[in-house]
Scaffold this active site. Sequence first.
Site, PDB file in Angstrom:
ATOM      1  N   GLU A  84      46.850  87.009  14.016  1.00  0.00           N
ATOM      2  CA  GLU A  84      46.229  88.493  13.644  1.00  0.00           C
ATOM      3  C   GLU A  84      44.911  88.128  12.975  1.00  0.00           C
ATOM      4  OE1 GLU A  84      48.850  90.311  10.641  1.00  0.00           O
ATOM      5  OE2 GLU A  84      47.489  92.014  10.759  1.00  0.00           O
ATOM      6  N   GLU A 117      56.694  89.594   4.269  1.00  0.00           N
ATOM      7  CA  GLU A 117      56.632  88.897   5.642  1.00  0.00           C
ATOM      8  C   GLU A 117      57.923  89.057   6.413  1.00  0.00           C
ATOM      9  OE1 GLU A 117      53.779  88.788   6.326  1.00  0.00           O
ATOM     10  OE2 GLU A 117      53.027  87.919   4.589  1.00  0.00           O
ATOM     11  N   MET A 131      52.207  85.043   7.272  1.00  0.00           N
ATOM     12  CA  MET A 131      52.059  85.790   8.524  1.00  0.00           C
ATOM     13  C   MET A 131      53.377  85.952   9.010  1.00  0.00           C
ATOM     14  SD  MET A 131      50.204  87.419  10.659  1.00  0.00           S
ATOM     15  CE  MET A 131      50.764  88.257  12.222  1.00  0.00           C
ATOM     16  N   GLU A 132      53.566  87.516   9.592  1.00  0.00           N
ATOM     17  CA  GLU A 132      54.836  87.817  10.058  1.00  0.00           C
ATOM     18  C   GLU A 132      55.146  87.610  11.287  1.00  0.00           C
ATOM     19  OE1 GLU A 132      52.242  89.806   9.104  1.00  0.00           O
ATOM     20  OE2 GLU A 132      52.255  91.785  10.509  1.00  0.00           O
TER      21      GLU A 132
HETATM   22  N1  BES Z   1      49.749  90.091   8.314  1.00  0.00           N
HETATM   23  C1  BES Z   1      49.272  89.861   6.880  1.00  0.00           C
HETATM   24  C2  BES Z   1      48.388  88.380   7.326  1.00  0.00           C
HETATM   25  C3  BES Z   1      47.218  88.512   7.990  1.00  0.00           C
HETATM   26  C4  BES Z   1      46.257  89.095   7.135  1.00  0.00           C
HETATM   27  C5  BES Z   1      47.050  87.841   8.927  1.00  0.00           C
HETATM   28  C6  BES Z   1      45.034  89.188   7.695  1.00  0.00           C
HETATM   29  C7  BES Z   1      45.603  87.985   9.425  1.00  0.00           C
HETATM   30  C8  BES Z   1      44.788  88.509   8.673  1.00  0.00           C
HETATM   31  C9  BES Z   1      50.577  89.689   6.143  1.00  0.00           C
HETATM   32  O1  BES Z   1      51.458  90.478   6.203  1.00  0.00           O
HETATM   33  C10 BES Z   1      50.014  89.852   4.846  1.00  0.00           C
HETATM   34  O2  BES Z   1      49.665  90.812   4.336  1.00  0.00           O
HETATM   35  N2  BES Z   1      49.740  89.025   3.871  1.00  0.00           N
HETATM   36  C11 BES Z   1      49.350  88.801   2.546  1.00  0.00           C
HETATM   37  C12 BES Z   1      50.258  88.546   1.425  1.00  0.00           C
HETATM   38  C13 BES Z   1      51.200  90.173   1.254  1.00  0.00           C
HETATM   39  C14 BES Z   1      52.178  89.508   0.122  1.00  0.00           C
HETATM   40  C15 BES Z   1      50.363  91.092   0.833  1.00  0.00           C
HETATM   41  C16 BES Z   1      48.376  87.882   2.389  1.00  0.00           C
HETATM   42  O3  BES Z   1      48.033  87.002   3.182  1.00  0.00           O
HETATM   43  O4  BES Z   1      47.662  87.852   1.526  1.00  0.00           O
HETATM   44 ZN    ZN Z   2      51.496  92.195   5.562  1.00  0.00          ZN
END
Ligand code: BES
Ligand code: ZN
Length: 879
Positions: free
Chosen positions: A127, A304, A269-270
């Site tokens: 992502e 996630e 990452m999910e």
């Molecule tokens: N999908 C995101 C991770 C991500 C963010 C991948 C940007 C690539 C680019 C994941 O679900 C996410 O939001 N992670 C957050 C933590 C969450 C608890 C808000 C993060 O990584 O900070």
């Molecule tokens: Zn997220």
Amino acid sequence: MRTNQPQTICLSDYKVPAYLVDQVDLRFELFEDGARVHSVLSVRRNPESSGGDEPLYLHGDSLVLESVALNGTPLAAGDFDDLGDALVVSSVPEAFELQVVTWIEPQNNTRLEGLYKSSGMFCTQCEAEGFRCITFYPDRPDVMARFRTRIEADRDAYPVLLSNGNPVAKGDLEGGRHYVTWEDPFPKPAYLFALVAGDLVEKKDTFTTCSGRSIDLRMYVEPRNAQKCDFALDALKRSMRWDEDVYGREYDLDIFMIVAVDDFNMGAMENKGLNIFNSSCVLASQETATDAAFQRIEAIVAHEYFHNWSGNRVTCRDWFQLSLKEGFTVFRDAQFSADMGSPTVKRIEDATLLRTAQFAEDAGPMAHPVRPASYMEISNFYTLTIYEKGAEVVRMIHNLLGESLFRQGSDLYFQRHDGQAVTTDDFVRAMEDASGRDLSQFRLWYEQAGTPALTVTDEFDEERCVYRLTVRQSVPDTPGQTGKKPQHIPFAVGLLGRDGQPLPLLFSAGSDDAPVERVLELTEREHCFEFHGVSERPVPSLLRGFSAPVRVHYPWTREQLLFLMNHDPDGFNRWDAGQRLAVDVIQSLIVAPEAEVEPRLVDAYRSLLRNTGLDQALVAKMLQLPSEAYLIELSEQADVAAIHRAREAVLSHLATHLRDELLACYHCNSAQGDYQLTPDSVARRSLRNTALGWLLHIGDQQGLVLAQEQLRSADNMTDRLGALRALVNSDFVEERTQALEGFYQAFREDPQVVELWFSVQAASVRAGQLPQITQLLEHEAFDWKNPNKVRSVIGAFASQNLAAFHNPDGSGYAFLATQVCRLDDSNPQIASRLVTPLTRWRKFAPEYRVLMKSALERVRDKDRLSGDVYEVVHKSLAD
Ligand code: BES
Ligand code: ZN
């Protein structure tokens, strides 16, 4: 200077994909000097696309193309174009198979996008647009395919080979190699693809779903982390149960895996069935993780996991819809955290983040709507606006519809769109269809950037016993958006009588519908609400529970704020009244540094410290003075030195006058028995460490002894770090140096603790002046390639150590510019996040502003600037 300017992508240009992919077969040959990726795509023309004979367009980034074949026939050089960032095949049949072989170099991938190596293991981050760094592919979320993945690697070095879905085959190969094949039955966008290969230990658990299916839960970590998995696995089980109970969402594969990696740009990452976590967001033990870290881990594991439905089963049509999955999922994880602990404290934490950082973003050069209309680099749009404001928007829908209709709306959304890639508008429509409510004006929350401001005035008509509240709303201009429309704002209010009792809220005289709290729905620029049967002038309690992400202006007197601090039945507003009072007191010291500190503030804090009847978690929060960052956000032309001085003066004044109460609070909250993570024991540790910090702030000798003793004897990281932080933020120079050295020697083998150790220093105005920061960058444990280390030193310095970063000589800005330029070459996403503090230059007093701006200009003028940093720097320098 950069020559090829990155392109702007516009939502209004969205077109459905010309080709769809039904099946992807991948074969990875992993070696030490690179990886060969064999991809077989089953492609067909999209019946919904109007383009007749459009070429097949596949994204690619940093790929070496080895071969390409169509239905088994190799394509000749003239049959396709390798454009560097794309592979274009011009004449293709209606449906066909495309075979592509690419060569990549994970071991040299410092951007940490696509396939890369982290402490010896292979892992991926796809992502938003990382899959194109692995192979040529239509890398957009509305192309959803079934993936089958075969991984081949050396058996000894990489015994564990993982990908999405279920394992379907494995075996040995020649030369000491082996393979495992994985199959994911759910069609998914490429950004959810994941691969892991390494020498990892496996921690197992199981979960039985509501329909009685048994799910294998597995956590994979490096052997040295084997003892740090239990908490995350338990949090995972709590999350799975909660999503069944509250949203009716059952897990859908037979196996769910979590992997911890040290080098990771984000938190976690999910990826479908194979979540990958930054080590610092998943590994924990009592000895090495603070209470705050435990809470964060629980929230991220839940977040996630919740994406499995809000993000994976129903995904985003395009990246403008990012908040569809992130805003909704942040709302869901916040609900979960509230249910697991104290709802009021969770609300205070979220509102603090929003008001401090999201409001600043929304008032700055990168302000954008929850659903942006354009972007250059999508990775710059994983913002507080998309996440936190996006979650607030969902929360408002929840509050407008009520629990039960909201659940019906979410059920309809998941059922209607399962397996689809959809838009925020589809989400709102499901909510409307299930509830019968009209949310057309509410949709402006997705379209208009900027924080709405409410100006509230009131009048009391003693003769008619009528209290009148007038509320005016305005939404500020933001870059590229002016002349905004009024929004639909749920505004929760209550009124308090003279002795603190809640008053009935009667809209007309003699009505028997008299709740003590109402959610007023603001839709016009101005509203006037009349409350009848009010016999004395009440004190209004406004925006209870932070019912909307807005600023509220009302001319509170200190008397009224003190009254609300003591009497408001809404815990959030009690806290908020205390914050407003403290802000007011600090601000008056900014204007008149010699003025006396409001004695009633001291009294209020005294009674907080003595009040053992109140929820101690709330008391712990109420004792925290508003941060420098928040005070800056509230000011017009921030004078950082003056803000810092005034806040420190109030802190010293409070600590000096409350010394006895602080000591009593320290002792009364000492550890009782074994370490526990219950809300009550977390609150006790928080209170105790706050008291310790205040005592050391004023150089108290007894405090010093207590801190040193606590540092020695603590059985958990919360107390150990609390003592270390108190010492580091004191003027006991020798003692703090000793404490830092001893702490480092004790924990030097643990990267997560070393990161805490770095950030405690970098965030401290006493121990984190520029020469000391520069030394930390030279430290043996610092690593430029590791985003956590970079964040814990440079990030902590620029975003938490504000007085040092904003040194009036400009050295902090010059330092940050230099580090951003350095990181831009190796990891543009990290560089782009790190530069954020400089982009707020317009917020500061002129002497700061000029220096910040010239540091930004230096970044702008760097050779070969990445698209990520380019976008942020250019937008923040634009007029
Ligand atoms: N999908 C995101 C991770 C991500 C963010 C991948 C940007 C690539 C680019 C994941 O679900 C996410 O939001 N992670 C957050 C933590 C969450 C608890 C808000 C993060 O990584 O900070
Ligand atoms: Zn997220």
